[in-house]
Design a protein around this motif. Structure first.
Motif, PDB file in Angstrom:
ATOM      1  N   LEU A  83      51.452  11.118 126.786  1.00 41.57           N
ATOM      2  CA  LEU A  83      50.156  11.252 126.127  1.00 41.57           C
ATOM      3  C   LEU A  83      50.183  10.612 124.736  1.00 41.57           C
ATOM      4  CD1 LEU A  83      47.343  12.442 126.580  1.00 41.57           C
ATOM      5  CD2 LEU A  83      48.144  14.553 125.482  1.00 41.57           C
ATOM      6  N   VAL A  84      51.271  10.832 124.008  1.00 43.92           N
ATOM      7  CA  VAL A  84      51.417  10.231 122.680  1.00 43.92           C
ATOM      8  C   VAL A  84      51.495   8.705 122.790  1.00 43.92           C
ATOM      9  CG1 VAL A  84      53.034   9.959 120.747  1.00 43.92           C
ATOM     10  CG2 VAL A  84      52.416  12.241 121.556  1.00 43.92           C
ATOM     11  N   GLN A  85      52.210   8.216 123.789  1.00 47.96           N
ATOM     12  CA  GLN A  85      52.301   6.769 124.001  1.00 47.96           C
ATOM     13  C   GLN A  85      50.935   6.156 124.296  1.00 47.96           C
ATOM     14  OE1 GLN A  85      55.168   6.577 127.166  1.00 47.96           O
ATOM     15  NE2 GLN A  85      56.889   7.131 125.836  1.00 47.96           N
ATOM     16  N   ILE A  86      50.132   6.860 125.070  1.00 51.70           N
ATOM     17  CA  ILE A  86      48.787   6.370 125.363  1.00 51.70           C
ATOM     18  C   ILE A  86      47.943   6.350 124.091  1.00 51.70           C
ATOM     19  CG2 ILE A  86      46.664   6.827 126.651  1.00 51.70           C
ATOM     20  CD1 ILE A  86      48.403   8.058 128.858  1.00 51.70           C
ATOM     21  N   CYS A  87      48.072   7.391 123.268  1.00 52.72           N
ATOM     22  CA  CYS A  87      47.362   7.432 121.984  1.00 52.72           C
ATOM     23  C   CYS A  87      47.748   6.238 121.117  1.00 52.72           C
ATOM     24  CB  CYS A  87      47.672   8.733 121.243  1.00 52.72           C
ATOM     25  SG  CYS A  87      46.920  10.216 121.952  1.00 52.72           S
ATOM     26  N   PHE A  88      49.035   5.962 121.051  1.00 57.08           N
ATOM     27  CA  PHE A  88      49.512   4.817 120.263  1.00 57.08           C
ATOM     28  C   PHE A  88      48.935   3.512 120.810  1.00 57.08           C
ATOM     29  CE2 PHE A  88      52.571   1.344 119.733  1.00 57.08           C
ATOM     30  CZ  PHE A  88      52.682   1.302 118.349  1.00 57.08           C
ATOM     31  N   GLY A  89      48.879   3.397 122.142  1.00 59.96           N
ATOM     32  CA  GLY A  89      48.389   2.168 122.755  1.00 59.96           C
ATOM     33  C   GLY A  89      46.936   1.879 122.444  1.00 59.96           C
ATOM     34  N   VAL A  90      46.063   2.883 122.579  1.00 60.50           N
ATOM     35  CA  VAL A  90      44.645   2.636 122.305  1.00 60.50           C
ATOM     36  C   VAL A  90      44.425   2.386 120.818  1.00 60.50           C
ATOM     37  CG1 VAL A  90      43.919   4.027 124.286  1.00 60.50           C
ATOM     38  CG2 VAL A  90      44.018   5.092 122.029  1.00 60.50           C
ATOM     39  N   PHE A  91      45.231   3.049 119.975  1.00 64.74           N
ATOM     40  CA  PHE A  91      45.125   2.872 118.524  1.00 64.74           C
ATOM     41  C   PHE A  91      45.563   1.465 118.119  1.00 64.74           C
ATOM     42  CE2 PHE A  91      46.442   3.222 114.124  1.00 64.74           C
ATOM     43  CZ  PHE A  91      45.520   4.077 113.556  1.00 64.74           C
ATOM     44  N   LYS A  92      46.694   1.027 118.642  1.00 65.45           N
ATOM     45  CA  LYS A  92      47.250  -0.278 118.268  1.00 65.45           C
ATOM     46  C   LYS A  92      46.401  -1.424 118.792  1.00 65.45           C
ATOM     47  CE  LYS A  92      51.380  -3.168 118.624  1.00 65.45           C
ATOM     48  NZ  LYS A  92      52.792  -3.257 119.107  1.00 65.45           N
ATOM     49  N   HIS A  93      45.983  -1.351 120.053  1.00 67.25           N
ATOM     50  CA  HIS A  93      45.265  -2.468 120.676  1.00 67.25           C
ATOM     51  C   HIS A  93      43.753  -2.364 120.525  1.00 67.25           C
ATOM     52  CE1 HIS A  93      49.034  -3.845 122.336  1.00 67.25           C
ATOM     53  NE2 HIS A  93      49.252  -2.668 122.881  1.00 67.25           N
ATOM     54  N   GLN A  94      43.282  -1.238 119.963  1.00 65.97           N
ATOM     55  CA  GLN A  94      41.854  -1.046 119.706  1.00 65.97           C
ATOM     56  C   GLN A  94      41.020  -1.178 120.977  1.00 65.97           C
ATOM     57  OE1 GLN A  94      40.272  -0.344 116.255  1.00 65.97           O
ATOM     58  NE2 GLN A  94      42.303   0.552 116.575  1.00 65.97           N
ATOM     59  N   ASN A  95      41.538  -0.615 122.046  1.00 69.45           N
ATOM     60  CA  ASN A  95      40.831  -0.590 123.326  1.00 69.45           C
ATOM     61  C   ASN A  95      40.735   0.838 123.828  1.00 69.45           C
ATOM     62  OD1 ASN A  95      40.495  -3.427 123.595  1.00 69.45           O
ATOM     63  ND2 ASN A  95      42.622  -3.607 124.268  1.00 69.45           N
ATOM     64  N   GLU A  96      39.622   1.173 124.485  1.00 65.88           N
ATOM     65  CA  GLU A  96      39.494   2.488 125.086  1.00 65.88           C
ATOM     66  C   GLU A  96      40.509   2.659 126.211  1.00 65.88           C
ATOM     67  OE1 GLU A  96      35.570   3.462 126.305  1.00 65.88           O
ATOM     68  OE2 GLU A  96      34.747   3.442 124.271  1.00 65.88           O
ATOM     69  N   TYR A  97      40.783   3.896 126.533  1.00 64.78           N
ATOM     70  CA  TYR A  97      41.767   4.208 127.571  1.00 64.78           C
ATOM     71  C   TYR A  97      41.346   3.663 128.941  1.00 64.78           C
ATOM     72  CZ  TYR A  97      44.076   7.039 131.164  1.00 64.78           C
ATOM     73  OH  TYR A  97      44.760   7.454 132.278  1.00 64.78           O
ATOM     74  N   LYS A  98      42.302   3.024 129.596  1.00 66.76           N
ATOM     75  CA  LYS A  98      42.129   2.596 130.984  1.00 66.76           C
ATOM     76  C   LYS A  98      43.361   3.023 131.765  1.00 66.76           C
ATOM     77  CE  LYS A  98      39.194  -1.432 130.042  1.00 66.76           C
ATOM     78  NZ  LYS A  98      39.057  -2.902 130.177  1.00 66.76           N
ATOM     79  N   SER A  99      43.156   3.732 132.827  1.00 77.13           N
ATOM     80  CA  SER A  99      44.274   4.251 133.613  1.00 77.13           C
ATOM     81  C   SER A  99      45.077   3.129 134.245  1.00 77.13           C
ATOM     82  CB  SER A  99      43.759   5.189 134.700  1.00 77.13           C
ATOM     83  OG  SER A  99      44.796   5.542 135.582  1.00 77.13           O
ATOM     84  N   LYS A 119      56.294   0.878 117.334  1.00 75.66           N
ATOM     85  CA  LYS A 119      56.272   1.070 118.784  1.00 75.66           C
ATOM     86  C   LYS A 119      56.026   2.533 119.107  1.00 75.66           C
ATOM     87  CE  LYS A 119      61.329   1.296 118.794  1.00 75.66           C
ATOM     88  NZ  LYS A 119      62.574   0.727 119.361  1.00 75.66           N
ATOM     89  N   ALA A 120      55.624   2.776 120.363  1.00 77.54           N
ATOM     90  CA  ALA A 120      55.273   4.127 120.783  1.00 77.54           C
ATOM     91  C   ALA A 120      56.450   5.086 120.677  1.00 77.54           C
ATOM     92  CB  ALA A 120      54.736   4.097 122.209  1.00 77.54           C
ATOM     93  N   GLY A 121      57.662   4.577 120.958  1.00 77.25           N
ATOM     94  CA  GLY A 121      58.851   5.424 120.883  1.00 77.25           C
ATOM     95  C   GLY A 121      59.076   5.988 119.502  1.00 77.25           C
ATOM     96  N   SER A 122      58.675   5.242 118.476  1.00 75.87           N
ATOM     97  CA  SER A 122      58.836   5.721 117.103  1.00 75.87           C
ATOM     98  C   SER A 122      57.919   6.910 116.828  1.00 75.87           C
ATOM     99  CB  SER A 122      58.532   4.591 116.114  1.00 75.87           C
ATOM    100  OG  SER A 122      59.417   3.503 116.302  1.00 75.87           O
ATOM    101  N   VAL A 123      56.728   6.882 117.407  1.00 71.96           N
ATOM    102  CA  VAL A 123      55.802   8.006 117.253  1.00 71.96           C
ATOM    103  C   VAL A 123      56.381   9.246 117.931  1.00 71.96           C
ATOM    104  CG1 VAL A 123      53.420   8.779 117.466  1.00 71.96           C
ATOM    105  CG2 VAL A 123      53.917   6.336 117.375  1.00 71.96           C
ATOM    106  N   SER A 124      56.910   9.068 119.137  1.00 71.52           N
ATOM    107  CA  SER A 124      57.513  10.184 119.863  1.00 71.52           C
ATOM    108  C   SER A 124      58.684  10.772 119.085  1.00 71.52           C
ATOM    109  CB  SER A 124      57.978   9.725 121.249  1.00 71.52           C
ATOM    110  OG  SER A 124      56.888   9.310 122.039  1.00 71.52           O
ATOM    111  N   ALA A 125      59.500   9.908 118.491  1.00 64.86           N
ATOM    112  CA  ALA A 125      60.643  10.371 117.698  1.00 64.86           C
ATOM    113  C   ALA A 125      60.170  11.141 116.475  1.00 64.86           C
ATOM    114  CB  ALA A 125      61.510   9.186 117.285  1.00 64.86           C
ATOM    115  N   TYR A 126      59.143  10.631 115.818  1.00 64.49           N
ATOM    116  CA  TYR A 126      58.596  11.288 114.626  1.00 64.49           C
ATOM    117  C   TYR A 126      58.083  12.689 114.948  1.00 64.49           C
ATOM    118  CZ  TYR A 126      55.299  12.358 110.869  1.00 64.49           C
ATOM    119  OH  TYR A 126      54.607  12.976 109.857  1.00 64.49           O
ATOM    120  N   LEU A 127      57.485  12.845 116.125  1.00 67.01           N
ATOM    121  CA  LEU A 127      56.911  14.130 116.523  1.00 67.01           C
ATOM    122  C   LEU A 127      57.919  15.051 117.216  1.00 67.01           C
ATOM    123  CD1 LEU A 127      53.452  12.874 117.826  1.00 67.01           C
ATOM    124  CD2 LEU A 127      53.936  14.030 115.662  1.00 67.01           C
ATOM    125  N   GLY A 128      59.165  14.596 117.350  1.00 66.22           N
ATOM    126  CA  GLY A 128      60.197  15.443 117.947  1.00 66.22           C
ATOM    127  C   GLY A 128      60.099  15.556 119.448  1.00 66.22           C
TER     128      GLY A 128
END
Length: 327
Positions: free
Chosen positions: A306-322, A229-238
Motif C-alpha cells: 500500500l505504501v509503495q502504491i502511494c509512493f508511485g502515484v505521488f512520484k508519477h502524478q498519476n491516479e491509481y491503476k490496478s 524509491k518506494a523501499g526507502s519509504v517502507s524503511a522510514y515507516l518501519g
C-alpha cells in the motif's frame, strides 16, 4: 572536508567531530536541544574546527520532530546538512560489526556514515508542509487525550463513581471532540488552499484503502522527505521485514518497526481494508497466505504494498491503476 555526527535526543544533542577518520580521534560536546543550544553548537563547531560552515558536513537521523529545529538552524547558517533515515545507519552499523550503543557511539557512527556513504543533502520543508505536519500532530495529540478521558470514564463507571465525575469527563470529551473537528476542518482547508497538496491528496485517495486520514499522513510523509524509491519509504515507516534471531519465533520475519508508530498504526488499519478492496493488495495478501505465511506476515507485506502504491502515484502524478486488472 570535515565530518560531524549529531545524535539527537528529546532534550539534548550529542555532537561529535571526527578529527581523524583512520584513528577515530574525536572531539565531543553535549548541547541542549533548544534554540540556545543551536546557537552554542554553531559557535562551538566553528571554533574547534577553525573552518567555515560550508566546509562542515553534519549528519543526523530523522527522529520524529526532535531533529527539525537543529537541522533547520544549521542549514540556515550555511552548514552542509544530511538528515538520514534511521534504517540506513542501522544497516551501516551492522555491516561494520558495531554492536555497542551509546550516545557517543551513535554520533561517531553518523559522522562515519556521512564520510563513507555520501548521503543526499537535506533542505528544510516548505512552510505549507510544516503547517500540514503541525496540524496533524496536534490532532493526533487531541485524539490521545480523548481516548484517555474515555478510559477514565470506563473506570469511573466500573467503580460506580459519583455522577459528578462522569459528567465532568463527558464535558471534557465534548470540548476535545469539537476542537478536533475544528482543527480537522482547518487542516482540510489548508490542503485545499495549496494546489500541490490538494492534487497529491486527490491522487492518494484514488487508491482503494486510502481514506482521508491516511491520505493526510502519507501526504505529510511524502511531501517532507526526499525519497528516491518506494523501499526507502517502507524503511522510514518501519515496514521492512527482519528475521528474529532469538526466542520462540526464531527464524520468523517481523516488521522492523523503526520510524513513526502513529503512522504505522494508521497504515495497518488501511491495509486491513485494502486487502479486501484493493486488487493489487488483495492479490498479494492471498498469494502469501496460500504460500503458508501467517496472517500478520501477509498483512505486513500488504502494508508495504500500500505504501509503495502511494509512493508511485505521488512520484508519477498519476491516479491509481490496478496492475492486476490491467494484465
Amino acid at each position: 572536508m570535515i565530518y560531524i555526527g549529531i545524535d539527537v535526543g528529546k532534550n539534548k544533542l550529542d555532537c561529535l567531530w571526527l578529527k581523524d577518520v583512520l584513528s577515530e580521534k574525536v572531539k565531543t560536546k553535549v548541547f541542549k536541544n533548544n534554540q540556545e543550544g543551536f546557537e552554542n553548537i554553531t559557535q562551538w563547531l566553528i571554533k574547534v574546527t577553525s573552518a567555515q560552515p560550508e566546509q562542515l558536513h553534519i549528519t543526523l537521523e530523522a527522529t520524529g520532530i526532535y531533529h527539525e529545529g537543529v537541522a533547520t538552524h544549521l542549514f540556515n547558517q550555511g552548514f552542509q546538512v544530511y538528515v538520514v533515515n534511521p534504517a540506513r545507519p542501522k544497516e551501516f552499523a551492522k555491516a561494520l560489526g558495531v554492536t555497542h550503543k551509546t550516545d557517543k557511539a551513535d554520533s561517531l557512527l553518523l559522522a562515519k556514515f556521512g564520510y563513507q556513504m555520501n548521503p543526499r543533502h537535506w533542505t528544510p520543508e516548505a512552510p505549507e508542509v510544516r503547517k500540514l505536519k503541525a496540524l496533524i500532530r496536534r490532532i493526533e495529540s487531541i485524539e490521545k487525550d480523548i481516548q484517555r478521558e474515555l478510559n477514565r470514564k470506563e473506570q469511573a463507571e466500573i467503580a460506580d463513581n459519583s455522577s459528578v465525575v462522569i459528567e465532568s469527563i463527558d464535558k471534557i470529551v465534548s470540548v476535545l471532540v469539537k476542537e478536533k473537528e475544528r482543527l480537522t476542518e482547518e487542516l482540510d482547508t489548508h490542503i485545499d488552499n495549496h494546489p500541490t497538496l490538494k492534487t497529491n491528496r486527490r491522487l492518494l485517495e484514488s487508491i482503494p484503502g486510502v481514506g482521508p486520514v491516511v491520505s493526510r499522513l502519507m501526504l505529510s510523509v511524502l511531501s517532507s522527505n526526499q525519497f528516491e524509491k518506494a523501499g526507502s519509504v517502507s524503511a522510514y515507516l518501519g515496514l521492512i521485514p527482519r528475521i528474529r534471531e532469538s526466542g520462540t519465533l526464531k527464524g520468523r520475519s517481523t516488521l522492523s518497526k523503526v520510524g513513526p508508530p502513529n503512522i504505522r498504526a494508521k497504515i495497518y488499519m488501511a491495509a486491513v481494508v485494502a486487502k479486501q478492496h484493493n486488487p493489487d493488495v488483495k492479490a498479494l495478501y492471498e498469494r502469501l497466505k496460500n504460500n503458508g505465511k501467517t496472517h500478520m506476515q501477509a498483512l505486513g507485506a500488504a502494508m508495504r504494498k500500500l505504501v509503495q502504491i502511494c509512493f508511485g502515484v505521488f512520484k508519477h502524478q498519476n491516479e491509481y491503476k490496478s496492475q492486476i486488472a490491467n494484465k
